[in-house]
Design a protein around this motif. Structure first.
Motif, short mmCIF file in Angstrom:
data_model
loop_
_atom_site.label_atom_id
_atom_site.label_comp_id
_atom_site.label_asym_id
_atom_site.label_seq_id
_atom_site.Cartn_x
_atom_site.Cartn_y
_atom_site.Cartn_z
N ARG A 66 37.18 37.59 42.08
CA ARG A 66 37.02 36.21 42.86
C ARG A 66 37.76 36.59 44.37
O ARG A 66 38.82 37.02 44.27
CB ARG A 66 37.84 35.27 42.35
N ARG A 68 39.18 34.74 48.21
CA ARG A 68 39.72 33.48 48.76
C ARG A 68 38.35 32.66 49.29
O ARG A 68 37.24 33.19 49.72
CB ARG A 68 40.35 33.78 49.85
N LYS A 130 40.14 45.62 57.10
CA LYS A 130 40.78 45.17 56.09
C LYS A 130 40.91 45.98 54.90
O LYS A 130 39.73 46.44 54.58
CB LYS A 130 40.01 43.85 55.58
C1 BTN Z 1 40.32 37.85 49.64
O1 BTN Z 1 39.19 37.19 49.54
O2 BTN Z 1 40.58 38.52 50.58
C2 BTN Z 1 41.07 37.94 48.34
C3 BTN Z 1 40.47 38.84 47.42
C4 BTN Z 1 41.32 38.85 46.13
C5 BTN Z 1 40.75 39.92 44.94
C6 BTN Z 1 41.54 40.20 43.84
S1 BTN Z 1 41.09 41.61 43.05
C7 BTN Z 1 42.20 40.99 41.77
C8 BTN Z 1 42.38 39.59 41.49
N1 BTN Z 1 41.12 39.12 40.68
C9 BTN Z 1 40.58 38.54 41.26
O3 BTN Z 1 39.32 38.00 40.64
N2 BTN Z 1 40.54 38.34 42.60
C10 BTN Z 1 41.99 39.16 43.11
#
Ligand code: BTN
Length: 259
Positions: A66, A68, A130
């Motif tokens: 997941r 943001r 990023k």
């Molecule tokens: C973003 O969208 O920039 C945030 C991404 C966050 C990803 C990390 S991977 C470990 C943790 N588990 C997930 O499902 N998401 C976060």
């Protein structure tokens, strides 16, 4: 330090990590999974079942990672650090936790030998690309309110398709060394969030390259363009648009041009 649960590797992979988990800091146990839907979701469920703060989970691959703002976070097995940490923070501090996690991740990547910056709220950049994203989710339930702090970091992306730490430092990087740096740094910054939030905000301002720039903030209910002036006490982005300053809480920010 480890538990036997189906599909979990409870071996603590390095001596340094073992020392860290048995030391005085807030992290007390690490579970290593080969594959999971999402480390955040895995930890959230544990928290709902009453897991106290201090548990960390690292996976080699996520099938439903997941990001943001409801976006997916994709990886290929073995390319990324995918980690979630369960912390307890006092009621007044949760909005600064994502900023603290961004700072901690930026510092941990720098320990590998490359300069980093932050794009508000907590994208970690090498140059203007990023390399890491952070998703902090609150969880209540048995055991009180806690935060799941999820970090996804590109360690070595084959073919250079995405920016990665290994590509920046021109050598392979040790995932467990970065995990140790990150856990130590996150522990420190989470302590600062409570003890001296102004110190956290000052360190964040020094590293955040969004501040002072013209940006576009894309929110669930619209887009605002303006100059990113500062962050407020809660870590919201203060955007100057004409005569008004608007505090933006949750948005995707695009940098338009340096001023
Ligand atoms: C973003 O969208 O920039 C945030 C991404 C966050 C990803 C990390 S991977 C470990 C943790 N588990 C997930 O499902 N998401 C976060």
């Amino acid at each position: 330090m480890g538990r036997s649960l189906d599909g979990e590797n409870v071996t603590v992979p390095t001596d340094r990590l073992q020392r860290l988990l048995s030391g005085p800091g807030r992290w007390r146990e690490l579970v290593h999974l080969e594959e999971v839907g999402s480390t955040n979701e895995w930890l959230r469920r544990r928290a709902l079942d009453g897991e106290p703060a201090g548990l960390v989970v690292v996976a080699d691959h996520q099938t439903a990672g997941r990001g943001r703002l409801g976006r997916p976070w994709e990886d290929r097995p073995g390319t990324s650090l995918l980690m979630s940490c369960l912390a307890t923070m006092p009621d007044r501090s949760p909005t600064l936790v994502p900023l603290a996690a961004g700072l901690a991740t930026a510092e941990a990547v720098e320990q590998a030998g490359v300069v980093t910056a932050l794009k508000w709220p907590n994208d970690v950049l090498i140059g203007d690309q990023k390399v890491a994203g952070i998703l902090v989710e609150g969880v209540a339930g048995e055991g009180g309110p806690r935060q799941v702090i999820g970090i996804g970091l590109n360690l070595d992306w084959p073919g250079g398709e995405r920016a990665s730490v290994a590509a920046a430092v021109l050598r392979p990087v040790d995932r467990w060394e970065i995990v140790c740096e990150l856990l130590e740094s996150l522990d420190r910054w989470l302590t600062v969030v409570v003890a001296d939030p102004e110190e956290l905000r000052a360190a964040y301002r020094r590293r955040c390259v969004t501040l002072g720039r013209e940006v576009r903030a894309i929110m669930a209910d619209g887009v605002i363009a303006g100059r990113a002036e500062d962050i407020d006490d809660e870590g919201h982005l203060l955007l100057r648009t004409g005569e008004r300053t608007i505090a933006v809480g949750a948005a995707d920010v695009e940098h338009l041009r340096a001023v």
